[in-house]
Design a protein around this motif. Structure first.
Motif, mmCIF file in Angstrom:
data_model
loop_
_atom_site.group_PDB
_atom_site.id
_atom_site.type_symbol
_atom_site.label_atom_id
_atom_site.label_comp_id
_atom_site.label_asym_id
_atom_site.label_seq_id
_atom_site.Cartn_x
_atom_site.Cartn_y
_atom_site.Cartn_z
ATOM 1 N N LYS A 35 0.830 -1.206 0.000
ATOM 2 C CA LYS A 35 0.000 0.000 0.000
ATOM 3 C C LYS A 35 0.867 1.259 0.000
ATOM 4 N N ILE A 36 1.906 1.272 0.814
ATOM 5 C CA ILE A 36 2.819 2.432 0.855
ATOM 6 C C ILE A 36 3.476 2.630 -0.508
ATOM 7 N N PHE A 37 4.001 1.548 -1.085
ATOM 8 C CA PHE A 37 4.642 1.644 -2.400
ATOM 9 C C PHE A 37 3.656 2.141 -3.457
ATOM 10 N N SER A 38 2.486 1.552 -3.454
ATOM 11 C CA SER A 38 1.482 1.870 -4.455
ATOM 12 C C SER A 38 1.034 3.325 -4.344
ATOM 13 N N SER A 94 4.519 4.228 -12.463
ATOM 14 C CA SER A 94 4.026 2.865 -12.276
ATOM 15 C C SER A 94 4.700 2.304 -11.030
ATOM 16 N N LEU A 95 4.089 1.300 -10.453
ATOM 17 C CA LEU A 95 4.672 0.672 -9.271
ATOM 18 C C LEU A 95 6.054 0.107 -9.587
ATOM 19 N N SER A 96 6.168 -0.518 -10.747
ATOM 20 C CA SER A 96 7.443 -1.098 -11.174
ATOM 21 C C SER A 96 8.525 -0.020 -11.281
ATOM 22 N N ASN A 97 8.186 1.111 -11.899
ATOM 23 C CA ASN A 97 9.154 2.189 -12.054
ATOM 24 C C ASN A 97 9.540 2.776 -10.703
ATOM 25 N N GLU A 153 11.926 0.268 -8.983
ATOM 26 C CA GLU A 153 13.229 0.280 -9.662
ATOM 27 C C GLU A 153 14.013 1.538 -9.322
ATOM 28 N N THR A 154 13.359 2.688 -9.387
ATOM 29 C CA THR A 154 14.023 3.957 -9.104
ATOM 30 C C THR A 154 14.492 4.032 -7.655
ATOM 31 N N ALA A 155 13.646 3.606 -6.725
ATOM 32 C CA ALA A 155 14.007 3.636 -5.304
ATOM 33 C C ALA A 155 15.189 2.706 -5.017
ATOM 34 N N ALA A 156 15.177 1.527 -5.624
ATOM 35 C CA ALA A 156 16.273 0.578 -5.408
ATOM 36 C C ALA A 156 17.587 1.127 -5.955
ATOM 37 N N LEU A 157 17.544 1.692 -7.151
ATOM 38 C CA LEU A 157 18.763 2.257 -7.737
ATOM 39 C C LEU A 157 19.290 3.429 -6.918
ATOM 40 N N GLN A 158 18.398 4.273 -6.434
ATOM 41 C CA GLN A 158 18.813 5.403 -5.612
ATOM 42 C C GLN A 158 19.492 4.914 -4.338
#
Length: 80
Positions: free
Chosen positions: A15-18, A27-30, A33-38
Motif C-alpha cells: 500500500k505504501i509503495f502503491s 508505475s509501481l514497477s518504475n 526500480e528507481t528507489a532501489a537504484l537510488q
C-alpha cells in the motif's frame, strides 16, 4: 532485454509503495526500480560533505595510501 522479477510484499508495504508511486505519477514497477537504484547509489558513493571530511583527514589519507601501496605489492593478507 527486460527481465521480470516477482516480488512478495506485505499488504501494508504494498500500500505504501502503491500510494507513493501514484503520488509521483509512476508505475509501481518504475517506483520500485528507481528507489532501489537510488539506494544502491547512496550506499556506493559518498556525498560531498562526507568526501570533504575524508579529504581533510590526513591520518586517514596516509593510511589509505599505505594500504593501497601494500596491496599493489601483494603484502599482507585478506581477512573475511
Amino acid at each position: 532485454m527486460h527481465k521480470t522479477v516477482t516480488l512478495r510484499l506485505k499488504e501494508d508495504i504494498y500500500k505504501i509503495f502503491s500510494e507513493t508511486a501514484k503520488a509521483e505519477n509512476r508505475s509501481l514497477s518504475n517506483f520500485i526500480e528507481t528507489a532501489a537504484l537510488q539506494n544502491i547509489r547512496e550506499q556506493q558513493f559518498v556525498d560531498d560533505v562526507e568526501l570533504a571530511e575524508i579529504m581533510s583527514n590526513d591520518n586517514l589519507l596516509n593510511r589509505l595510501k599505505e594500504g593501497s601501496n601494500e596491496a599493489k605489492q601483494l603484502k599482507g593478507r585478506f581477512v573475511d
